[in-house]
Scaffold this active site. Structure first.
Site, short mmCIF file in Angstrom:
data_model
loop_
_atom_site.label_atom_id
_atom_site.label_comp_id
_atom_site.label_asym_id
_atom_site.label_seq_id
_atom_site.Cartn_x
_atom_site.Cartn_y
_atom_site.Cartn_z
N HIS A 191 0.81 -1.22 0.00
CA HIS A 191 0.00 0.00 0.00
C HIS A 191 0.84 1.27 0.00
CE1 HIS A 191 -3.25 -2.84 0.86
NE2 HIS A 191 -3.83 -2.06 -0.02
N GLU A 433 -11.04 -10.88 -6.04
CA GLU A 433 -9.64 -10.87 -5.59
C GLU A 433 -9.32 -12.11 -4.76
OE1 GLU A 433 -8.82 -7.29 -3.37
OE2 GLU A 433 -10.74 -7.32 -2.34
N ASP A 457 -4.42 -8.62 -4.82
CA ASP A 457 -4.71 -9.73 -3.92
C ASP A 457 -4.93 -11.04 -4.68
OD1 ASP A 457 -4.57 -8.75 -1.26
OD2 ASP A 457 -6.29 -7.48 -1.71
N CYS A 504 -9.13 -3.21 -11.08
CA CYS A 504 -8.59 -2.06 -10.34
C CYS A 504 -7.30 -2.41 -9.64
CB CYS A 504 -9.63 -1.51 -9.37
SG CYS A 504 -10.18 -2.73 -8.17
C1 PEP Z 1 -6.38 -5.42 -5.23
O1 PEP Z 1 -6.27 -6.27 -4.36
O2 PEP Z 1 -5.98 -5.58 -6.41
C2 PEP Z 1 -6.99 -4.12 -4.92
C3 PEP Z 1 -7.24 -3.25 -5.88
O3 PEP Z 1 -7.24 -3.85 -3.62
P1 PEP Z 1 -6.12 -3.37 -2.56
O4 PEP Z 1 -4.84 -3.12 -3.33
O5 PEP Z 1 -6.64 -2.16 -1.91
O6 PEP Z 1 -6.03 -4.55 -1.66
MG MG Z 2 -7.34 -6.02 -2.53
#
Ligand code: PEP
Ligand code: MG
Length: 577
Positions: A191, A433, A457, A504
């Site tokens: 993140h 995911e 994920d 995403c």
């Molecule tokens: C993902 O897991 O690809 C996603 C977009 O969610 P995050 O990165 O917030 O876990």
């Molecule tokens: Mg995710």
């Protein structure tokens, strides 16, 4: 001595500035008995007075650089430092027990922390535990003659160096002065890396040893294009990097010409390129980069940036601001994804052996319905101001989806009966995911309006490789045929059931993945705003007819991710000619 460290390129761009180490010193101590309690008391008072002075300085510069709200926490620290109940208890301990200040401070702080943390029905008081912890750390550092880093007090251009950066550390950095960062650990989809991209800060993560290889104030280059960090570069190197940086900026200027152009292929097929955001402040970048939608609003940052749970009205205002800012284009807002590597200081959740496999995202929301319902109500109210999609994260079973949808329907019914207006074109979707959801995508597709594939994920769980652990980053393979089959199955299932499918996860903005996803017919590509124009430019190079076979080849003929990378490289060579 010049030293080049190899890491993972986490966010584009190049920066050169002095290093600022965000590393906590070792504050361990030995408990001793003291004969002269009077001079020990004086030593404690001196450390406390020095801490007060320091916190006052940090508060003042935080007010200037970060604003009144961010500086509030330091007022709370000063209150504790000036509280005779706290300091008096330590002094009594020194006098009565004849122990050194370090031991008296530690024991007293532990007692206060336990009391505050025990107030489980009072989130405000629970937060005071974190304040006591911070304050005692500062006094301890003075007692031990060690220096604590003070990121809120940075007042000149720096490159932040840290073992790891949590999302809340990243949020506290002053963008005016922080020009980039380099960490020991972390991967491209951690993140902190995602935040760096949304802040447009060059970043290199996973160097293993940067915190040991660089000292405060030494010149450091961050090359976020190649994943290099150079400690004490030579003059030639600095000149070279400046040139590279200029070339990168020139390329960016070319892409910028596409800002108001549609996202179409060479043969005129239209797709949507959307932006991922973390806060309403990111909207500037969304519009500057010509996003056609917001494909993912990660609402957990709203919770992480507050001192307590954001109220329904506070959430409503944030969601409304984003929805209105898109002027009728769709905004997909994801319900909170707390857990994994995202924590709230004011929500003391049990420690877990495997947080990424634990009570995270929708699992946490379904266990804490009151918090979930507050968020859903804020979302439903905001839906009246534009085109909203509500999305649930980490759905693994149909039961979870049905439960989340039922709670949403209950809140909607309550609001409607209270006369609150809800948007007519509200969509409800889910993230794909968890591999189990991808496998059953054909069944899930019958119960939602859209899918959005979270590759960060999905890859982590498919390959059993922690997304933030650079020792297993070699397994983090978006182009692995196993991952691609899950993606293709999800897109096909969506289309067979008449719903749209987006992505995403970071793979949506990956140039190597792009032609494969285009060949699969992915409808929406949602990425860090800074990647949008690069992908739009790439899209215009491809003719969908020419890459019709690519998806099947990549899923069913290729055996490895490397083969697929080569397949795309060969294709790009042809496209370039
Ligand atoms: C993902 O897991 O690809 C996603 C977009 O969610 P995050 O990165 O917030 O876990
Ligand atoms: Mg995710």
């Amino acid at each position: 001595m010049t030293k080049t460290l190899k890491g993972i390129a986490a966010s584009d761009g190049i920066a050169v500035a002095p290093a600022y180490l965000l590393v906590e010193p070792d504050l361990s101590f030995t408990k001793t008995t003291v004969a002269d309690t009077a001079s020990e008391l004086a030593r404690f008072k001196k450390a406390t007075a020095a801490s007060v002075k320091e916190v006052e300085q940090i508060r003042d510069s935080a007010k200037k650089s970060l604003g009144e709200d961010e500086a509030q926490v330091f007022e709370a620290h000063l209150m504790i430092l000036n509280d005779p109940e706290f300091t008096g208890a330590i002094e009594t301990e020194i006098k009565d027990q004849k122990v050194n200040s370090e031991a008296a401070l530690d024991e007293t702080a532990q007692k206060f922390i336990a009391i505050f943390e025990g107030m489980t029905d009072n989130a405000y008081m629970q937060q005071r535990a974190a304040d006591v912890r911070d304050v005692s750390k500062r006094v301890m550092a003075h007692l031990l003659n060690k220096e604590l880093p003070n990121p809120a007090a940075i007042d000149h251009e720096v490159i932040v160096v840290a073992h790891d950066l949590t999302p809340s550390d990243t949020a506290q950095l002053n963008k005016q002065f922080v020009k980039g960062f380099v960490t020991d650990i972390g991967g491209r989809t951690a993140h902190s890396a995602i935040m760096a991209r949304s802040l447009e800060l060059p970043a290199v993560v996973g160097t293993d040893s940067v915190t040991k290889d660089v000292e405060n104030g030494q010149t450091l280059v961050v090359d976020g294009l190649n994943g290099d960090a150079v400690v004490e570069p030579s003059d030639e190197q600095v000149a070279d990097y400046k040139q590279k940086s200029e070339a990168f900026l020139a390329q960016k200027a070319e892409w910028e010409k596409l800002k108001n152009e549609p996202s179409v292929t060479a043969d005129g097929k239209k797709f949507t390129i959307a932006a991922n955001i973390g806060t309403p402040n990111d909207m500037q970048g969304v519009n500057d980069n010509g996003a056609e939608a917001v494909g993912l609003y990660r609402t957990e940052f709203l919770y992480m940036d507050s001192k307590d749970f954001p109220t329904e009205d506070q959430q409503f205002e944030a969601y409304k601001e984003v929805i209105e800012g898109m002027h009728g284009k769709q905004v997909i807002i994801r319900t909170m994804d707390i857990g994994g590597d995202k924590h709230l200081d004011y929500w003391d959740l049990p420690d877990e052996m495997n947080p990424f496999l634990g009570v995270r995202a929708i699992r946490l929301s379904l266990k804490n319905e009151d918090i979930f319902r507050t968020q859903l109500r804020a979302l439903l109210r905001a839906s009246a101001y534009g085109k909203l999609g509500i999305m649930f994260p980490m759905i693994g079973t149909l039961n979870e989806l049905r439960k989340a949808k039922a709670i949403l329907a209950e809140e909607k019914a309550k609001l409607t009966s209270d006369g609150v207006k809800i948007g007519d074109n509200l969509e409800v979707g889910m993230m794909i995911e968890v591999p189990a959801a991808a496998v059953l995508a054909d069944q899930f597709a019958k119960e939602v309006d859209f899918f959005s594939i979270g590759t960060n994920d999905l890859i982590q769980y498919t390959m059993a490789a922690d997304r933030g652990n650079d020792n297993v980053s070699y397994l983090y393979q978006p182009a692995n045929p196993s991952v691609l089959r899950l993606i293709k199955h999800t897109i096909d299932a969506a289309h067979e059931n008449g719903i749209w499918c987006g992505m995403c996860g970071e793979a949506a903005g990956d140039s190597t993945m792009f032609p494969i996803l285009l060949s699969m017919g992915l409808d929406e590509y949602s990425m860090s705003a800074t990647s949008i124009l690069r992908i739009r430019s790439l899209m215009r190079e491809f003719n969908t007819e020419d890459i019709k076979e690519l998806a099947n080849k990549a899923c069913y003929i290729s055996e490895t991710a490397e083969e697929n990378e080569q397949l795309v490289a060969d294709l790009m060579n042809k496209v370039d000619k």
